[in-house]
Design a protein around this motif. Sequence first.
Motif, PDB file in Angstrom:
ATOM      1  N   GLU A  88       0.830  -1.206   0.000  1.00  0.00           N
ATOM      2  CA  GLU A  88       0.000   0.000   0.000  1.00  0.00           C
ATOM      3  C   GLU A  88       0.866   1.258   0.000  1.00  0.00           C
ATOM      4  OE1 GLU A  88      -4.137   0.622   1.983  1.00  0.00           O
ATOM      5  OE2 GLU A  88      -2.678   1.740   3.169  1.00  0.00           O
ATOM      6  N   ASP A  89       1.953   1.210   0.751  1.00  0.00           N
ATOM      7  CA  ASP A  89       2.861   2.368   0.773  1.00  0.00           C
ATOM      8  C   ASP A  89       3.392   2.680  -0.626  1.00  0.00           C
ATOM      9  OD1 ASP A  89       2.453   2.644   3.431  1.00  0.00           O
ATOM     10  OD2 ASP A  89       4.348   1.696   4.054  1.00  0.00           O
ATOM     11  N   GLN A  90       3.718   1.619  -1.358  1.00  0.00           N
ATOM     12  CA  GLN A  90       4.253   1.854  -2.707  1.00  0.00           C
ATOM     13  C   GLN A  90       3.176   2.490  -3.607  1.00  0.00           C
ATOM     14  OE1 GLN A  90       5.574  -1.489  -5.150  1.00  0.00           O
ATOM     15  NE2 GLN A  90       7.171  -0.243  -6.098  1.00  0.00           N
ATOM     16  N   LEU A  91       1.954   1.968  -3.532  1.00  0.00           N
ATOM     17  CA  LEU A  91       0.879   2.572  -4.343  1.00  0.00           C
ATOM     18  C   LEU A  91       0.701   4.036  -3.972  1.00  0.00           C
ATOM     19  CD1 LEU A  91      -2.036  -0.036  -4.668  1.00  0.00           C
ATOM     20  CD2 LEU A  91       0.036   0.199  -6.034  1.00  0.00           C
ATOM     21  N   LYS A  92       0.725   4.303  -2.684  1.00  0.00           N
ATOM     22  CA  LYS A  92       0.489   5.682  -2.235  1.00  0.00           C
ATOM     23  C   LYS A  92       1.570   6.643  -2.730  1.00  0.00           C
ATOM     24  CE  LYS A  92      -2.729   4.937   1.483  1.00  0.00           C
ATOM     25  NZ  LYS A  92      -2.948   4.692   2.921  1.00  0.00           N
ATOM     26  N   ASP A  93       2.778   6.135  -2.853  1.00  0.00           N
ATOM     27  CA  ASP A  93       3.830   6.985  -3.413  1.00  0.00           C
ATOM     28  C   ASP A  93       3.503   7.387  -4.848  1.00  0.00           C
ATOM     29  OD1 ASP A  93       5.296   6.968  -1.126  1.00  0.00           O
ATOM     30  OD2 ASP A  93       6.681   5.378  -1.758  1.00  0.00           O
ATOM     31  N   PHE A  94       3.001   6.411  -5.615  1.00  0.00           N
ATOM     32  CA  PHE A  94       2.625   6.740  -7.002  1.00  0.00           C
ATOM     33  C   PHE A  94       1.462   7.736  -7.030  1.00  0.00           C
ATOM     34  CE2 PHE A  94       4.225   2.247  -7.868  1.00  0.00           C
ATOM     35  CZ  PHE A  94       5.452   2.679  -8.307  1.00  0.00           C
ATOM     36  N   PHE A  95       0.490   7.522  -6.143  1.00  0.00           N
ATOM     37  CA  PHE A  95      -0.664   8.436  -6.100  1.00  0.00           C
ATOM     38  C   PHE A  95      -0.201   9.863  -5.823  1.00  0.00           C
ATOM     39  CE2 PHE A  95      -3.362   4.763  -4.159  1.00  0.00           C
ATOM     40  CZ  PHE A  95      -3.501   4.193  -5.403  1.00  0.00           C
ATOM     41  N   THR A  96       0.682   9.991  -4.836  1.00  0.00           N
ATOM     42  CA  THR A  96       1.113  11.323  -4.414  1.00  0.00           C
ATOM     43  C   THR A  96       1.738  12.088  -5.568  1.00  0.00           C
ATOM     44  OG1 THR A  96       1.579  10.365  -2.284  1.00  0.00           O
ATOM     45  CG2 THR A  96       2.467  12.549  -2.666  1.00  0.00           C
ATOM     46  N   GLU A  97       2.565  11.371  -6.321  1.00  0.00           N
ATOM     47  CA  GLU A  97       3.233  12.024  -7.449  1.00  0.00           C
ATOM     48  C   GLU A  97       2.222  12.605  -8.430  1.00  0.00           C
ATOM     49  OE1 GLU A  97       6.390  10.196 -10.178  1.00  0.00           O
ATOM     50  OE2 GLU A  97       6.725   9.253  -8.213  1.00  0.00           O
ATOM     51  N   ILE A  98       1.184  11.821  -8.725  1.00  0.00           N
ATOM     52  CA  ILE A  98       0.175  12.272  -9.692  1.00  0.00           C
ATOM     53  C   ILE A  98      -0.645  13.417  -9.103  1.00  0.00           C
ATOM     54  CG2 ILE A  98      -1.847  11.589 -11.067  1.00  0.00           C
ATOM     55  CD1 ILE A  98       0.696  10.202 -11.979  1.00  0.00           C
ATOM     56  N   GLU A  99      -1.038  13.274  -7.855  1.00  0.00           N
ATOM     57  CA  GLU A  99      -1.900  14.300  -7.258  1.00  0.00           C
ATOM     58  C   GLU A  99      -1.193  15.636  -7.149  1.00  0.00           C
ATOM     59  OE1 GLU A  99      -5.091  11.808  -4.667  1.00  0.00           O
ATOM     60  OE2 GLU A  99      -3.068  11.978  -3.883  1.00  0.00           O
ATOM     61  N   TRP A 100       0.057  15.553  -6.893  1.00  0.00           N
ATOM     62  CA  TRP A 100       0.895  16.738  -6.831  1.00  0.00           C
ATOM     63  C   TRP A 100       0.803  17.485  -8.160  1.00  0.00           C
ATOM     64  CZ3 TRP A 100       6.365  17.878  -8.082  1.00  0.00           C
ATOM     65  CH2 TRP A 100       6.909  18.830  -7.221  1.00  0.00           C
ATOM     66  N   LEU A 101       0.923  16.725  -9.231  1.00  0.00           N
ATOM     67  CA  LEU A 101       0.845  17.316 -10.569  1.00  0.00           C
ATOM     68  C   LEU A 101      -0.571  17.850 -10.863  1.00  0.00           C
ATOM     69  CD1 LEU A 101       2.412  15.685 -13.678  1.00  0.00           C
ATOM     70  CD2 LEU A 101       0.116  16.556 -13.803  1.00  0.00           C
ATOM     71  N   LEU A 102      -1.586  17.093 -10.418  1.00  0.00           N
ATOM     72  CA  LEU A 102      -2.971  17.474 -10.733  1.00  0.00           C
ATOM     73  C   LEU A 102      -3.393  18.773 -10.049  1.00  0.00           C
ATOM     74  CD1 LEU A 102      -4.872  14.044 -10.705  1.00  0.00           C
ATOM     75  CD2 LEU A 102      -4.055  15.345 -12.672  1.00  0.00           C
ATOM     76  N   ASN A 103      -2.643  19.186  -9.059  1.00  0.00           N
ATOM     77  CA  ASN A 103      -2.954  20.450  -8.401  1.00  0.00           C
ATOM     78  C   ASN A 103      -2.346  21.653  -9.126  1.00  0.00           C
ATOM     79  OD1 ASN A 103      -4.648  20.120  -5.986  1.00  0.00           O
ATOM     80  ND2 ASN A 103      -3.090  18.602  -5.443  1.00  0.00           N
ATOM     81  N   ASP A 104      -1.488  21.340 -10.090  1.00  0.00           N
ATOM     82  CA  ASP A 104      -0.812  22.401 -10.850  1.00  0.00           C
ATOM     83  C   ASP A 104      -1.665  22.956 -11.979  1.00  0.00           C
ATOM     84  OD1 ASP A 104       1.566  22.778  -9.679  1.00  0.00           O
ATOM     85  OD2 ASP A 104       2.743  21.600 -11.125  1.00  0.00           O
ATOM     86  N   LYS A 105      -1.100  23.948 -12.651  1.00  0.00           N
ATOM     87  CA  LYS A 105      -1.727  24.434 -13.885  1.00  0.00           C
ATOM     88  C   LYS A 105      -0.888  23.935 -15.051  1.00  0.00           C
ATOM     89  CE  LYS A 105      -4.279  28.655 -13.076  1.00  0.00           C
ATOM     90  NZ  LYS A 105      -5.066  27.819 -12.188  1.00  0.00           N
ATOM     91  N   PRO A 106      -1.532  23.495 -16.127  1.00  0.00           N
ATOM     92  CA  PRO A 106      -0.737  23.020 -17.263  1.00  0.00           C
ATOM     93  C   PRO A 106      -0.001  24.162 -17.953  1.00  0.00           C
ATOM     94  CG  PRO A 106      -3.079  22.927 -17.781  1.00  0.00           C
ATOM     95  CD  PRO A 106      -2.978  23.331 -16.350  1.00  0.00           C
ATOM     96  N   VAL A 107       1.297  23.997 -18.132  1.00  0.00           N
ATOM     97  CA  VAL A 107       2.062  25.016 -18.863  1.00  0.00           C
ATOM     98  C   VAL A 107       2.822  24.388 -20.041  1.00  0.00           C
ATOM     99  CG1 VAL A 107       2.382  26.656 -16.972  1.00  0.00           C
ATOM    100  CG2 VAL A 107       3.969  24.741 -17.209  1.00  0.00           C
ATOM    101  N   ARG A 108       2.760  23.054 -20.111  1.00  0.00           N
ATOM    102  CA  ARG A 108       3.452  22.398 -21.235  1.00  0.00           C
ATOM    103  C   ARG A 108       2.417  21.718 -22.129  1.00  0.00           C
ATOM    104  NH1 ARG A 108       8.828  19.376 -19.260  1.00  0.00           N
ATOM    105  NH2 ARG A 108       8.780  18.879 -21.487  1.00  0.00           N
ATOM    106  N   SER A 109       2.901  20.911 -23.088  1.00  0.00           N
ATOM    107  CA  SER A 109       1.976  20.350 -24.080  1.00  0.00           C
ATOM    108  C   SER A 109       1.057  19.299 -23.466  1.00  0.00           C
ATOM    109  CB  SER A 109       2.770  19.703 -25.214  1.00  0.00           C
ATOM    110  OG  SER A 109       3.365  18.507 -24.755  1.00  0.00           O
ATOM    111  N   TYR A 110      -0.066  19.092 -24.119  1.00  0.00           N
ATOM    112  CA  TYR A 110      -1.013  18.059 -23.696  1.00  0.00           C
ATOM    113  C   TYR A 110      -0.316  16.698 -23.647  1.00  0.00           C
ATOM    114  CZ  TYR A 110      -5.003  14.885 -23.875  1.00  0.00           C
ATOM    115  OH  TYR A 110      -5.894  13.882 -23.610  1.00  0.00           O
ATOM    116  N   ASP A 111       0.440  16.413 -24.707  1.00  0.00           N
ATOM    117  CA  ASP A 111       1.078  15.093 -24.794  1.00  0.00           C
ATOM    118  C   ASP A 111       2.058  14.853 -23.632  1.00  0.00           C
ATOM    119  OD1 ASP A 111      -0.399  14.767 -27.040  1.00  0.00           O
ATOM    120  OD2 ASP A 111       1.292  14.786 -28.452  1.00  0.00           O
ATOM    121  N   TYR A 112       2.736  15.889 -23.233  1.00  0.00           N
ATOM    122  CA  TYR A 112       3.654  15.766 -22.101  1.00  0.00           C
ATOM    123  C   TYR A 112       2.883  15.338 -20.845  1.00  0.00           C
ATOM    124  CZ  TYR A 112       6.301  17.240 -18.018  1.00  0.00           C
ATOM    125  OH  TYR A 112       6.903  17.265 -16.790  1.00  0.00           O
TER     126      TYR A 112
END
Length: 420
Positions: A88-112
Motif C-alpha cells: 500500500e505504501d508503494q501505491l500511495k507513493d505513485f498516487f502522491t506524485e500524480i496528485e501533486w501534478l494534478l494540483n498544478d496548472k498546465p504550462v506544457r503540451s497536452y502530450d507531455y
Amino acid sequence: MKVFKFGGASINSIERYKNTGTIIQSAQNEKILIVISAMGKTTNALESVVNSFYAGRNEEALQLFQRIKSSHLDLLKYLTVLHWQKAEDQLKDFFTEIEWLLNDKPVRSYDYYYDQIVCCGELLSSSILKNYLEELKVNATWLDVRDIIRTDNNFRDAGIDWEYTKKRIHESVSPLFDQFDVVVTQGFIGATDENESTTLGREGSDYTAAIFANILNGESVTIWKDVDAVMSSDPKKDKEASIIQALSYTEVIEMAYYGAQVIHPKTIKPLQNKNIPLFVKSFLNPNLPGTTISKDFSRHLPPIIVIKENQVLIKFKSKDFSFIEDKPIFQLHEIFNRVKAKPNLTQNTAITLLCCFDDHEEKINQLAIAASDIFDVEVERNLTLLTIRHYKQETIKKNCVDKEILLEQKTPDTIQIIMK
Ligand code: ASP
Ligand code: MG
C-alpha cells in the motif's frame, strides 16, 4: 529466459489476478520477465483525468483519479496480507506524485502531461502483481521500467534509444535473474534522459515485451490474452471465425498493417531480428495451444478478415483538370504529415487522388481545409474498410451483402474494399 506479457483484461479483478498468479507459478523452474499493462480500462480512465486536468478542471481531475485509487487499493486489500502494508505504501507513493501534478496548472503540451499521468496505470498494476506474487512465495522482484527503457521526448509515441536501453538491460536486468526467478515490470512506458515519463503508443506493452526479449535473447515471448488464439476474423461479429495455429512474422505484420488488433505492430521486428517465437495464448484456458508466430511460412491460411469502421474517403481533385503529378502529391503528403493523418488506402486516377483515413474528425477537417488550397476536396464519411487476406470469392460476397461498394483494390494476396 522467457518473457510473458499480460494485458489489462488478465488482471481486471481479484479472480483474474489470481489466475495470472497461477499461470506464473506453473512456469516453475523458468526465469521469467513479466511485462504488464494497466488493469482493465485504467488507461482510458487516466485519459479522462488528463483531459479534465488540461482543461483546467483540477477538482474534477482529482475526483476521477480518486476512483482509480480506490479500485487499486481495494484489489490490493484482497490480494495481500503479509505484504499489504508495504504494498500500500508503494501505491500511495505513485498516487502522491500524480496528485501533486494534478494540483498544478498546465504550462506544457497536452502530450507531455498525458505521459506523466497515464504512465501510473502500469506502475500500479505491476506493483500489485509483484506483491501478490510475493504473497504466493514466488521469488519475484519489481523494476521501474523508466530506469531501463530510454526514449526520445516524442510524448505519446516515444521512440526507443536502443543503445542506451541495451546497456541498461545488460547491466541492471540480466543480473537480477541470478537472484530472482521472476522480474515484474511495466509495458508501454519509458523515460527520457531528463527522467520525464513517456509512453510508446496505445497498446504498446506488446512492444515492450519484444524489446526485452530482443536484448535479453529471450527463448520466447508469450502474450496472454482473453481469446483462445489469433482468429481469422472478429469472433464477436463472425460466427465462422476460426483459430489460426501458426502464422509467420510477415503475415502478422501484414495483418497489423491492415488494422487487425492482434498485436501491436512494432512488436514483430525485434522478435524477427533474433528469430524469437511469439506465442499468443488464452489466460483463461492456458492449456489450449494458442497461436505460434515464427519465421516459418504459414501455409493453408484461411481468409483473414479485418474490418475497420468509421472510415472517411477523401477525393482530391485537381482544380484545372491537370494530371495528378509528383508536386501536388508531395504537397499533399506534407499536409498528411503535418496533421499526423496516415491514409489506410490510396488510389490514383488521372485527375483525382482518393485516400481513405480513420475518421478523427478534427484532423480530417484540418486536412480537408489545408488541401483545398491545392485541390477540390470531397469528403465522404461513415464508411467501412474491409480487408481480406487470402481471399476467396465467397468470403468477399458474404462480407459485402447489402453494401454499396465505393472502391476496390486487389493484389493476389489481399483485397480491400471501401463500402457503406
Ligand atoms: N495500458 C496501455 C493501453 O491500454 C498499454 C497496453 O495495454 O498495452 O493502451
Ligand atoms: Mg492493453
